[in-house]
Design a protein around this motif. Structure first.
Motif, PDB file in Angstrom:
ATOM      1  N   TYR A   1       9.380   0.811   0.260  1.00  0.00           N
ATOM      2  CA  TYR A   1       8.140   0.092   0.591  1.00  0.00           C
ATOM      3  C   TYR A   1       8.083  -1.273  -0.092  1.00  0.00           C
ATOM      4  N   LEU A   2       8.648  -1.371  -1.297  1.00  0.00           N
ATOM      5  CA  LEU A   2       8.718  -2.681  -1.950  1.00  0.00           C
ATOM      6  C   LEU A   2       9.598  -3.644  -1.155  1.00  0.00           C
TER       7      LEU A   2
ATOM      8  N   ARG B   1       7.493   9.357  -4.923  1.00  0.00           N
ATOM      9  CA  ARG B   1       8.875   9.312  -5.408  1.00  0.00           C
ATOM     10  C   ARG B   1       9.320   7.860  -5.520  1.00  0.00           C
ATOM     11  N   MET B   2      10.244   7.636  -6.423  1.00  0.00           N
ATOM     12  CA  MET B   2      10.660   6.265  -6.698  1.00  0.00           C
ATOM     13  C   MET B   2      11.494   5.664  -5.566  1.00  0.00           C
TER      14      MET B   2
ATOM     15  N   VAL C   1       0.845  -1.200   0.000  1.00  0.00           N
ATOM     16  CA  VAL C   1       0.000   0.000   0.000  1.00  0.00           C
ATOM     17  C   VAL C   1       0.883   1.254   0.000  1.00  0.00           C
ATOM     18  N   GLY C   2       1.957   1.227   0.790  1.00  0.00           N
ATOM     19  CA  GLY C   2       2.891   2.348   0.799  1.00  0.00           C
ATOM     20  C   GLY C   2       3.536   2.560  -0.552  1.00  0.00           C
TER      21      GLY C   2
ATOM     22  N   LEU D   1      -0.915  -5.483  -6.977  1.00  0.00           N
ATOM     23  CA  LEU D   1      -0.695  -4.083  -6.629  1.00  0.00           C
ATOM     24  C   LEU D   1       0.723  -3.640  -6.998  1.00  0.00           C
ATOM     25  N   GLY D   2       1.686  -4.524  -6.784  1.00  0.00           N
ATOM     26  CA  GLY D   2       3.069  -4.201  -7.153  1.00  0.00           C
ATOM     27  C   GLY D   2       3.219  -3.993  -8.645  1.00  0.00           C
ATOM     28  N   LEU D   3       2.527  -4.814  -9.425  1.00  0.00           N
ATOM     29  CA  LEU D   3       2.570  -4.662 -10.879  1.00  0.00           C
ATOM     30  C   LEU D   3       1.970  -3.326 -11.294  1.00  0.00           C
ATOM     31  N   VAL D   4       0.873  -2.924 -10.637  1.00  0.00           N
ATOM     32  CA  VAL D   4       0.245  -1.639 -10.937  1.00  0.00           C
ATOM     33  C   VAL D   4       1.183  -0.478 -10.583  1.00  0.00           C
ATOM     34  N   ALA D   5       1.820  -0.558  -9.408  1.00  0.00           N
ATOM     35  CA  ALA D   5       2.725   0.508  -8.971  1.00  0.00           C
ATOM     36  C   ALA D   5       3.902   0.657  -9.918  1.00  0.00           C
TER      37      ALA D   5
END
Length: 520
Positions: free
Chosen positions: A306-307, A299-300, A292-293, A423-427
């Motif tokens: 968060y990843l 910013r990357m 979620v973060g 969600l990670g793929l979307v981010a």
């Protein structure tokens, strides 16, 4: 005596001290020495790893003081794998750092080598107090590396990082002291024997000391709710330092895994129940809220932080199932996660240097001057990080999901891991769309703000991707090794025998029942 065991500890120690004596005006000499030392460290660590394929555990008593009275260094499958991972990350990141980052302040190579020393020692030490000592070595180095080259943002993050870890160090000493008071030992193998012999009247104190330690390790591993420090700290550090920091949180994961299977294993009486009620649910929440973060990051660099938190949650959740298959999958994924997150920090810096004032902001800015090179690198890294086939991120998640099928609570790991993968793929797709593929032309007057990536600067990034591809291609034999590694962890008798049995005092090739049941 296995004297060669201490080489991974002595090598960065000596290299760092020599680099400290070389003036900054001779930075080329420091670079040559550091790179040669790191290259040898990589070669030696792979050789050391190969020595553990048979399942043998090697130990070395410093000063010839046998355990539990002296300092013991131990190499089993897990320690050898983590040392090898450290050597690879440290070498590839160093090849990037020597192209300019190491000139932004004094004593970079001294601090870098001592950071590697602390990480290596934490993976190889055989007693809790020296685990604390190596924690402090790596923390002292990381304090200085974090604020390296200065800046208000780094100083602010450094103050928070130091304050938090001082509290962690104090708790570490309290936990170690409590366990020492109950068991009369600090050697982990000897403590495993002593814990198993404790009566019911000592269990409460034992569990209190153990849980204090687990809180400290959870802080190092960025487990919810103790992860809030990580995005700001990793986001403030220079790219090579942040990439090296990718291994720091794995020291916490390693400590949880080592102590929960050795000292507080099934034979200890308290068993995995010491942390099992807490580890799995907290890890699942860490996995979810970390992602979620990442979704909400602007910013990357903080997004990568968060990843990292989310990936730590996934591997700790798998470890929390405490089965051979789940631990094997978590260890396989741990290697992947460390490499890919290190790559991301280096890659984000190269992208930021071509965006002028937009730096690492996740919004449409200037077009990259090298969209082909950086775009392909980002695409490969995103595929690996999101867990898409055929790279190791997909294989690691698949192994953890397969292990969870028959385990209580495994359903929740399936739900949360698959959801966060989406969600990670979307981010990451958002970053690719807004940062890599879109953008306006760089104003002619601002061309001097753009720094192109040279072949030498791109080489470490390509090398990390190549390592990940090789890691995926060799998934079969590697998973066989991690399966054997997990089995070795869940059967700690061999570790105890390798550390505690002195051939002079105990000439038998195996531990006798009398020795195993003796109250140490």
């Amino acid at each position: 005596m296995n004297n060669w065991i201490v080489i991974p500890i002595v090598l960065p120690l000596v290299t760092g001290l020599i680099c400290a004596l070389i003036p900054n005006s001779k930075i080329a000499l420091q670079r040559t020495l550091a790179l040669a030392s790191s290259a040898f460290y990589v070669a030696f660590s792979f050789w050391m790893l190969s020595q553990t394929f048979s399942g043998e555990i090697f130990s070395y008593a410093m000063g010839n003081w046998s355990a539990p009275f002296g300092i013991t260094v131990v190499v089993d499958r897990l320690a050898a794998l983590m040392v090898t991972l450290t050597s690879v990350v440290a070498f590839l990141v160093l090849t990037y750092a020597v192209q300019g980052t190491d000139k932004r302040g004094p004593y970079f190579h001294f601090l870098y080598q001592f950071q590697v020393l602390g990480i290596t020692g934490a993976f190889m030490t055989g007693d809790l107090f020296n685990l604390f000592v190596f924690f402090e070595i790596l923390l002292l180095s990381s304090y200085n590396l974090l604020v390296y080259s200065g800046g208000k943002k780094r100083i602010k993050a450094g103050i928070h990082y130091v304050a938090l870890n001082l509290v962690g160090s104090a708790l570490f000493l309290i936990g170690v002291s409590t366990l020492y008071g109950v068991t009369g030992s600090l050697n982990m193998a000897d403590m495993a024997l002593s814990v198993a012999a404790l009566g019911p009247e000592d269990q409460a104190i034992l569990q209190a000391g153990g849980l204090i330690l687990m809180v400290v390790f959870a802080l190092k591993a960025a487990l919810l709710p103790l992860y809030l420090w990580l995005p700001s700290v990793y986001g403030a550090a220079t790219a090579p330092v942040a990439a090296l920091f990718a291994i720091l949180t794995k020291v916490g994961v390693y400590a949880i895994l080592r102590t929960s299977t050795l000292i507080f294993g099934p034979e200890a009486g308290v068993g995995a129940d010491l942390i099992e009620p807490y580890l799995f649910p907290l890890a699942l929440m860490t996995l979810f809220f970390g992602m979620v973060g990442a979704m909400g990051s602007r910013r990357m660099r903080p997004m990568i932080g968060y990843l990292i938190i989310s990936s730590l949650g996934s591997m700790l959740a798998s470890i929390g199932l405490f089965s051979q298959e789940s631990i094997s999958g978590a260890v396989y994924y741990m290697v992947h996660s460390t490499l890919i997150m290190g790559l991301f920090f280096l890659l984000v810096e190269r992208i930021s240097l071509q965006r002028g004032p937009f730096t690492d902001e996740i919004r449409v800015g200037w077009k990259l001057s090298q969209p082909g090179l950086l775009g392909l690198l980002f695409f490969g890294a995103a595929v690996a990080a999101a867990g898409l086939p055929p790279l190791s991120g997909f294989l690691g998640k698949l192994l953890m999901l397969q292990a969870a099928i028959t385990e209580p609570g495994g359903f929740w790991l399936w739900v949360v891991l698959l959801l966060t993968s989406l969600l990670g793929l979307v981010a990451l797709s958002r970053v690719g769309t807004e940062v890599i593929w879109k953008g306006g032309e760089v104003p002619p007057a601002k061309q001097d703000q753009i720094e192109r990536t040279s072949a030498l600067q791109a080489a470490p990034l390509v090398a990390i991707l190549a390592v990940l591809a090789t890691y995926s291609a060799l998934a079969g034999p590697i998973t066989e090794f991690t399966d054997a590694l997990a089995a070795q962890l869940l059967n700690p008798e061999q570790y105890i025998e390798a550390v505690m049995v002195d051939p002079v005092i105990f000439p038998d090739t195996g531990m006798s029942d009398e020795f195993l049941t003796k109250d140490h």
